[in-house]
Design a protein around this motif. Sequence first.
Motif, short mmCIF file in Angstrom:
data_model
loop_
_atom_site.label_atom_id
_atom_site.label_comp_id
_atom_site.label_asym_id
_atom_site.label_seq_id
_atom_site.Cartn_x
_atom_site.Cartn_y
_atom_site.Cartn_z
N ALA A 36 60.32 -19.27 59.63
CA ALA A 36 60.87 -19.98 60.78
C ALA A 36 61.59 -21.23 60.30
O ALA A 36 61.11 -21.93 59.40
CB ALA A 36 59.76 -20.37 61.75
N ASP B 273 54.70 -19.50 67.24
CA ASP B 273 56.15 -19.33 67.26
C ASP B 273 56.61 -18.08 68.02
O ASP B 273 57.81 -17.91 68.26
CB ASP B 273 56.69 -19.20 65.82
N THR C 77 65.02 -17.75 62.60
CA THR C 77 63.96 -16.83 62.20
C THR C 77 64.51 -15.74 61.29
O THR C 77 65.67 -15.33 61.43
CB THR C 77 63.30 -16.17 63.44
N PHE D 216 66.54 -29.76 59.14
CA PHE D 216 65.58 -28.75 59.55
C PHE D 216 64.68 -28.42 58.37
O PHE D 216 64.98 -28.77 57.22
CB PHE D 216 66.30 -27.48 60.04
N GLY E 105 60.29 -29.97 65.54
CA GLY E 105 59.21 -29.18 66.12
C GLY E 105 59.66 -27.97 66.91
O GLY E 105 58.83 -27.21 67.40
N LYS E 106 60.96 -27.75 67.03
CA LYS E 106 61.49 -26.64 67.82
C LYS E 106 62.01 -25.54 66.88
O LYS E 106 62.73 -25.83 65.92
CB LYS E 106 62.62 -27.13 68.72
N LEU E 107 61.65 -24.29 67.18
CA LEU E 107 62.12 -23.17 66.37
C LEU E 107 63.61 -22.96 66.62
O LEU E 107 64.04 -22.78 67.75
CB LEU E 107 61.34 -21.90 66.72
N ILE E 108 64.40 -22.99 65.54
CA ILE E 108 65.86 -22.83 65.65
C ILE E 108 66.38 -21.64 64.85
O ILE E 108 67.56 -21.33 64.91
CB ILE E 108 66.60 -24.12 65.23
N VAL F 32 62.74 -24.87 61.66
CA VAL F 32 62.40 -25.74 62.77
C VAL F 32 63.12 -27.08 62.65
O VAL F 32 63.38 -27.57 61.55
CB VAL F 32 60.86 -25.99 62.85
N ASN F 33 63.46 -27.62 63.80
CA ASN F 33 64.11 -28.92 63.89
C ASN F 33 63.38 -29.71 64.97
O ASN F 33 63.30 -29.26 66.12
CB ASN F 33 65.59 -28.74 64.25
N GLU G 236 56.17 -18.51 59.42
CA GLU G 236 56.04 -18.33 60.87
C GLU G 236 54.57 -18.47 61.27
O GLU G 236 53.68 -18.07 60.53
CB GLU G 236 56.55 -16.93 61.23
N ARG H 137 60.35 -17.36 69.18
CA ARG H 137 61.08 -16.40 68.36
C ARG H 137 61.67 -15.28 69.22
O ARG H 137 62.84 -14.92 69.09
CB ARG H 137 60.16 -15.78 67.30
#
Length: 199
Positions: free
Chosen positions: A63, A26, A73, A17, A68-71, A65-66, A22, A30
């Motif tokens: 943020a 997002d 915060t 990741f 392109g996805k927020l994982i 991200v993995n 942020e 979030r």
Amino acid sequence: MNAVLKKIAAHCEISSFAIRAERPSDVAARETLLDASFGDGRHARTCQRLRDGRKPAEDLALAAVNNGKLIGTVRLWHVSAGGVAALALGPLAVAASHRKLGVGAALMERALELAQAHGYGAVILLGDAPYYARFGFSAFKTGNLLLPGPFERDRLLAVELRKAALEGASGLIVPTGARVSKMRRAHAREIARPMPCAA
């Protein structure tokens, strides 16, 4: 053997990741993550009083991200800790699928590094002392501080990024950050609201 390699590859894909600032894009992800992590009552929590209607400290909303996805915060907010300028950290959240992979720790470490680099002296949060102790947080400097609502005394923690930054801090912790415009607040709520399903 092939199955083992696939399992290792899948784990590496999940555990890799990046942490970045942020972005406006997002917001919906979030809010969904925070709802999943803290439930419907999260807006009624005491620490939310320090964030309501305020912008997070500049460059201190992060943020994880993995693919392109927020994982994950974390955000920091300007506060006055009984007259002493400080930051309040929270909420920190990590998607259930990525917990126990170091995402939360990496977010915490990066947030504290950036806060110190920006010259802030102390960070305060409400959380589990055993978890946050590894980052230097304790209740040692918060005994004379109060939050604007009910809270458990042993969960009010702080870390000094500069020696004696919280020396003499006593009284109510109140928000001091820049306010969010009403129009922007309404827009953020609209973005975060789930779209109705078509019949």
